[in-house]
Design a protein around this motif. Structure first.
Motif, PDB file in Angstrom:
ATOM      1  N   ASP A 101     -31.787  90.553 -41.238  1.00  0.00           N
ATOM      2  CA  ASP A 101     -32.990  91.389 -40.712  1.00  0.00           C
ATOM      3  C   ASP A 101     -34.270  91.107 -41.986  1.00  0.00           C
ATOM      4  OD1 ASP A 101     -31.405  92.770 -38.645  1.00  0.00           O
ATOM      5  OD2 ASP A 101     -30.444  93.607 -40.457  1.00  0.00           O
ATOM      6  N   ALA A 102     -34.258  89.863 -42.280  1.00  0.00           N
ATOM      7  CA  ALA A 102     -35.473  89.407 -43.355  1.00  0.00           C
ATOM      8  C   ALA A 102     -36.876  89.892 -42.860  1.00  0.00           C
ATOM      9  CB  ALA A 102     -35.173  88.154 -43.752  1.00  0.00           C
ATOM     10  N   ASP A 103     -37.084  89.560 -41.321  1.00  0.00           N
ATOM     11  CA  ASP A 103     -38.364  89.876 -41.085  1.00  0.00           C
ATOM     12  C   ASP A 103     -38.691  91.305 -40.655  1.00  0.00           C
ATOM     13  OD1 ASP A 103     -38.771  87.195 -41.182  1.00  0.00           O
ATOM     14  OD2 ASP A 103     -38.165  86.930 -39.194  1.00  0.00           O
ATOM     15  N   ASP A 104     -37.753  92.184 -40.716  1.00  0.00           N
ATOM     16  CA  ASP A 104     -38.020  93.698 -40.235  1.00  0.00           C
ATOM     17  C   ASP A 104     -39.090  94.193 -41.514  1.00  0.00           C
ATOM     18  OD1 ASP A 104     -37.666  96.813 -40.502  1.00  0.00           O
ATOM     19  OD2 ASP A 104     -36.073  96.239 -38.980  1.00  0.00           O
ATOM     20  N   PRO A 105     -40.349  94.828 -40.732  1.00  0.00           N
ATOM     21  CA  PRO A 105     -41.339  95.448 -41.583  1.00  0.00           C
ATOM     22  C   PRO A 105     -40.732  96.496 -42.504  1.00  0.00           C
ATOM     23  CG  PRO A 105     -41.591  96.064 -39.266  1.00  0.00           C
ATOM     24  CD  PRO A 105     -40.308  95.073 -39.320  1.00  0.00           C
ATOM     25  N   ALA A 106     -39.651  97.044 -42.168  1.00  0.00           N
ATOM     26  CA  ALA A 106     -39.428  98.120 -43.346  1.00  0.00           C
ATOM     27  C   ALA A 106     -39.200  97.698 -44.716  1.00  0.00           C
ATOM     28  CB  ALA A 106     -37.968  98.748 -42.899  1.00  0.00           C
ATOM     29  N   TRP A 107     -38.956  96.504 -44.877  1.00  0.00           N
ATOM     30  CA  TRP A 107     -38.537  95.653 -46.206  1.00  0.00           C
ATOM     31  C   TRP A 107     -39.745  95.924 -47.136  1.00  0.00           C
ATOM     32  CZ3 TRP A 107     -33.942  95.563 -47.862  1.00  0.00           C
ATOM     33  CH2 TRP A 107     -32.870  95.278 -46.890  1.00  0.00           C
ATOM     34  N   ALA A 108     -41.190  96.139 -46.387  1.00  0.00           N
ATOM     35  CA  ALA A 108     -42.386  96.215 -47.261  1.00  0.00           C
ATOM     36  C   ALA A 108     -42.254  97.103 -48.313  1.00  0.00           C
ATOM     37  CB  ALA A 108     -43.279  96.278 -46.488  1.00  0.00           C
ATOM     38  N   VAL A 109     -41.108  98.225 -48.141  1.00  0.00           N
ATOM     39  CA  VAL A 109     -41.323  99.234 -49.169  1.00  0.00           C
ATOM     40  C   VAL A 109     -40.518  98.975 -50.375  1.00  0.00           C
ATOM     41  CG1 VAL A 109     -41.472 100.944 -47.261  1.00  0.00           C
ATOM     42  CG2 VAL A 109     -39.111 100.408 -48.005  1.00  0.00           C
ATOM     43  N   LEU A 110     -39.959  97.761 -50.215  1.00  0.00           N
ATOM     44  CA  LEU A 110     -38.718  97.236 -51.517  1.00  0.00           C
ATOM     45  C   LEU A 110     -39.705  96.675 -52.516  1.00  0.00           C
ATOM     46  CD1 LEU A 110     -36.320  96.600 -52.720  1.00  0.00           C
ATOM     47  CD2 LEU A 110     -36.179  94.624 -51.575  1.00  0.00           C
ATOM     48  N   ASP A 111     -39.802  97.143 -53.667  1.00  0.00           N
ATOM     49  CA  ASP A 111     -40.570  96.651 -54.699  1.00  0.00           C
ATOM     50  C   ASP A 111     -39.625  96.140 -55.736  1.00  0.00           C
ATOM     51  OD1 ASP A 111     -42.390  96.178 -56.673  1.00  0.00           O
ATOM     52  OD2 ASP A 111     -42.823  98.259 -57.333  1.00  0.00           O
ATOM     53  N   GLY A 112     -39.443  95.135 -55.764  1.00  0.00           N
ATOM     54  CA  GLY A 112     -38.509  94.407 -56.776  1.00  0.00           C
ATOM     55  C   GLY A 112     -37.321  94.088 -56.160  1.00  0.00           C
ATOM     56  N   GLU A 113     -36.193  94.196 -56.900  1.00  0.00           N
ATOM     57  CA  GLU A 113     -34.758  93.614 -56.330  1.00  0.00           C
ATOM     58  C   GLU A 113     -34.124  95.024 -55.909  1.00  0.00           C
ATOM     59  OE1 GLU A 113     -33.578  90.693 -56.144  1.00  0.00           O
ATOM     60  OE2 GLU A 113     -35.385  90.009 -56.992  1.00  0.00           O
ATOM     61  N   ILE A 114     -33.178  94.715 -55.065  1.00  0.00           N
ATOM     62  CA  ILE A 114     -32.291  96.133 -54.556  1.00  0.00           C
ATOM     63  C   ILE A 114     -31.448  96.343 -55.793  1.00  0.00           C
ATOM     64  CG2 ILE A 114     -30.363  96.841 -53.056  1.00  0.00           C
ATOM     65  CD1 ILE A 114     -31.242  94.469 -50.978  1.00  0.00           C
ATOM     66  N   PRO A 115     -31.322  97.696 -56.256  1.00  0.00           N
ATOM     67  CA  PRO A 115     -30.523  98.176 -57.084  1.00  0.00           C
ATOM     68  C   PRO A 115     -29.136  97.780 -57.239  1.00  0.00           C
ATOM     69  CG  PRO A 115     -32.364  99.824 -56.420  1.00  0.00           C
ATOM     70  CD  PRO A 115     -32.178  98.877 -55.750  1.00  0.00           C
ATOM     71  N   ALA A 116     -28.531  97.297 -58.255  1.00  0.00           N
ATOM     72  CA  ALA A 116     -27.286  96.880 -58.480  1.00  0.00           C
ATOM     73  C   ALA A 116     -27.053  95.616 -57.341  1.00  0.00           C
ATOM     74  CB  ALA A 116     -26.399  98.034 -58.184  1.00  0.00           C
ATOM     75  N   GLY A 117     -27.880  95.219 -56.733  1.00  0.00           N
ATOM     76  CA  GLY A 117     -27.470  94.085 -55.775  1.00  0.00           C
ATOM     77  C   GLY A 117     -26.902  94.705 -54.739  1.00  0.00           C
ATOM     78  N   HIS A 118     -26.688  95.890 -54.371  1.00  0.00           N
ATOM     79  CA  HIS A 118     -25.856  96.660 -53.396  1.00  0.00           C
ATOM     80  C   HIS A 118     -26.627  96.632 -52.016  1.00  0.00           C
ATOM     81  CE1 HIS A 118     -22.135  98.980 -52.352  1.00  0.00           C
ATOM     82  NE2 HIS A 118     -23.378  99.802 -51.554  1.00  0.00           N
ATOM     83  N   ALA A 119     -26.093  95.598 -51.054  1.00  0.00           N
ATOM     84  CA  ALA A 119     -26.987  95.514 -49.981  1.00  0.00           C
ATOM     85  C   ALA A 119     -26.119  96.085 -48.805  1.00  0.00           C
ATOM     86  CB  ALA A 119     -26.998  93.889 -49.355  1.00  0.00           C
ATOM     87  N   GLU A 120     -25.007  96.590 -49.173  1.00  0.00           N
ATOM     88  CA  GLU A 120     -24.052  97.349 -48.281  1.00  0.00           C
ATOM     89  C   GLU A 120     -24.664  98.650 -47.723  1.00  0.00           C
ATOM     90  OE1 GLU A 120     -19.562  98.723 -47.623  1.00  0.00           O
ATOM     91  OE2 GLU A 120     -20.073  97.523 -49.392  1.00  0.00           O
ATOM     92  N   GLY A 121     -24.767  98.832 -46.645  1.00  0.00           N
ATOM     93  CA  GLY A 121     -25.146 100.118 -46.075  1.00  0.00           C
ATOM     94  C   GLY A 121     -26.731 100.615 -46.248  1.00  0.00           C
ATOM     95  N   LEU A 122     -27.545  99.777 -46.276  1.00  0.00           N
ATOM     96  CA  LEU A 122     -28.852 100.111 -46.909  1.00  0.00           C
ATOM     97  C   LEU A 122     -29.532 100.434 -45.652  1.00  0.00           C
ATOM     98  CD1 LEU A 122     -30.667  97.229 -48.867  1.00  0.00           C
ATOM     99  CD2 LEU A 122     -30.690  99.792 -49.393  1.00  0.00           C
ATOM    100  N   ALA A 123     -30.477 101.314 -45.439  1.00  0.00           N
ATOM    101  CA  ALA A 123     -31.163 102.028 -44.554  1.00  0.00           C
ATOM    102  C   ALA A 123     -30.343 102.839 -43.445  1.00  0.00           C
ATOM    103  CB  ALA A 123     -32.242 100.827 -43.949  1.00  0.00           C
ATOM    104  N   THR A 124     -28.967 103.462 -43.898  1.00  0.00           N
ATOM    105  CA  THR A 124     -28.200 104.157 -43.051  1.00  0.00           C
ATOM    106  C   THR A 124     -28.315 105.530 -43.553  1.00  0.00           C
ATOM    107  OG1 THR A 124     -26.180 103.679 -44.319  1.00  0.00           O
ATOM    108  CG2 THR A 124     -26.634 102.093 -42.284  1.00  0.00           C
ATOM    109  N   VAL A 125     -27.920 106.277 -43.013  1.00  0.00           N
ATOM    110  CA  VAL A 125     -28.202 107.843 -43.053  1.00  0.00           C
ATOM    111  C   VAL A 125     -26.775 108.220 -43.851  1.00  0.00           C
ATOM    112  CG1 VAL A 125     -28.460 110.190 -42.217  1.00  0.00           C
ATOM    113  CG2 VAL A 125     -29.634 108.246 -41.233  1.00  0.00           C
TER     114      VAL A 125
END
Length: 378
Positions: A101-125
């Motif tokens: 989902d690299a083109d999803d516009p929601a990624w614009a809120v990410l400033d820098g790297e994902i903390p701990a490099g933990h991509a699992e479960g991102l943007a889920t409730v």
């Protein structure tokens, strides 16, 4: 023995088991003071709705959902018709994959790297009492304060309650497998991982709000409130553990009601006797098992999808609908009254839900078991 103070009136619903847990915590080595909020209720091994100060760091007092908190985001919509907007919420059980989902516009809120490099479960409730809610500012009690936040009666907001998902659980499991419920042998190392989970939780709330904003046809906005209520803070050389308690030292906090009641934005001004903390929500008065049993005897699923305030609930998990029914929680008005009467916080404004999202709505004839079976065949 450490001191224990419960900030609730005699008429408030406080379970004796929760108070007993506070005293059990107070007996731990190094404990100084336990401050119990009016939303206090029993948790797994430690009370929920408490702030606990100690000279020793105990990871189990914070639990697995490190970084869990509530954020409030302004949102501008031309029309707010709950029936139409409920159908436009995206599937927030499906994580955003940085590669897929690299083109999803929601990624614009990410400033820098994902903390701990933990991509699992991102943007889920997540499950339990987590949610994303479209709400309207109902009553403003402190116009000057609300104005400084850019809020006025009638404004729309997104309220996001979520945490660090699997990251916090991984951190706690690594500790408990080696040390059980004992203290952290290396507080600095634990806090480094803990701080990443706190940052991850905040990022997750921003991603969730951005996904929903775009789906509803709006532009994402920065949060006006974002406070974590599951964390450890080092304050004056003491470890202040908060489990379901928000920082109340001059900060603004959204104290969540239920999907069928108001929530309240408050300005915290709690002192050391309350461990500088305020309540984070209404607090459960029924266990999930009791809520499920009583709810099934009293309500239908469709009754729970439309709340007493006229809002809609998006939830494809029937069991969760009953477990999280408004009747399973304490009266939010009593919690807010207790905070004000004990001089811990001042109400700024109330919000009323329009749409509360829990899980994707699978339709009237399908539930989570159907979905799991289909996934198993895939």
């Amino acid at each position: 023995m450490a001191t224990v103070t419960v900030f609730a009136s005699p008429t408030s619903w406080i379970e004796s088991d929760a108070v007993a847990q506070c005293h059990q915590v107070a007996a731990l080595d190094g404990m100084i003071h336990v401050a119990a909020m009016p939303d206090l209720h029993p948790g797994k091994g430690a009370p929920i709705g408490a702030a606990m100060a100690s000279t020793v760091l105990y990871p189990f007092l914070v639990g697995s959902d490190i970084g869990c908190g509530i954020a409030v985001f302004p949102i501008r919509l031309k029309r707010a018709v709950p029936e139409k907007l409920a159908a436009r919420f995206p599937d927030l059980d499906r994580p955003l994959d940085p590669k897929v989902d690299a083109d999803d516009p929601a990624w614009a809120v990410l400033d820098g790297e994902i903390p701990a490099g933990h991509a699992e479960g991102l943007a889920t409730v997540g499950r339990g009492n987590h949610f994303v809610e479209l709400a309207r500012v109902e009553t403003v009690f402190e116009p000057g304060h609300a104005s400084r936040l850019g809020l006025a009666a009638g404004d729309l907001v997104l309220i996001v309650h979520s945490g660090s998902r699997g990251l916090g659980e991984r951190i706690l499991r690594a500790h408990t497998e080696a040390h059980g419920a004992g203290p952290a042998p290396d507080p600095t190392a634990y806090l480094a991982r803990h701080d990443e989970a706190v940052r991850w939780g905040s990022l997750n709330r921003r991603l969730l709000a951005a996904r929903v904003a775009y789906a509803l046809g709006a532009e994402p906005a920065a949060p006006v409130v974002d406070q974590c209520h599951n964390l450890v803070e080092v304050r004056d050389g003491v470890y202040l553990h908060r489990k379901g308690a928000a920082p109340g030292d001059g900060r603004d906090v959204l104290v969540a009601g239920t999907r069928g009641t108001l929530s309240y934005l408050v300005h915290g001004h709690a002192g050391p006797e309350a461990n500088h903390s305020v309540a984070h929500g209404a607090g459960r008065k029924m266990s999930r098992a009791d809520a499920l049993r009583r709810g099934r005897a009293k309500h239908t699923v469709e009754e729970l999808r439309r709340t007493p305030v006229g809002s809609l609930v998006v939830c494809g998990d029937r069991q969760l609908l009953f477990e999280e029914a408004p009747t399973a929680y304490k009266r939010i008005e009593q919690v807010i009254t207790d905070l004000a009467d004990h001089h811990l916080a001042t109400p700024v404004a109330s919000t009323v839900p329009l749409v509360t999202y829990k899980t994707p709505d699978l339709g009237p004839r399908r539930d989570r078991r159907d979905q799991r079976r289909e996934r198993g065949r895939a």
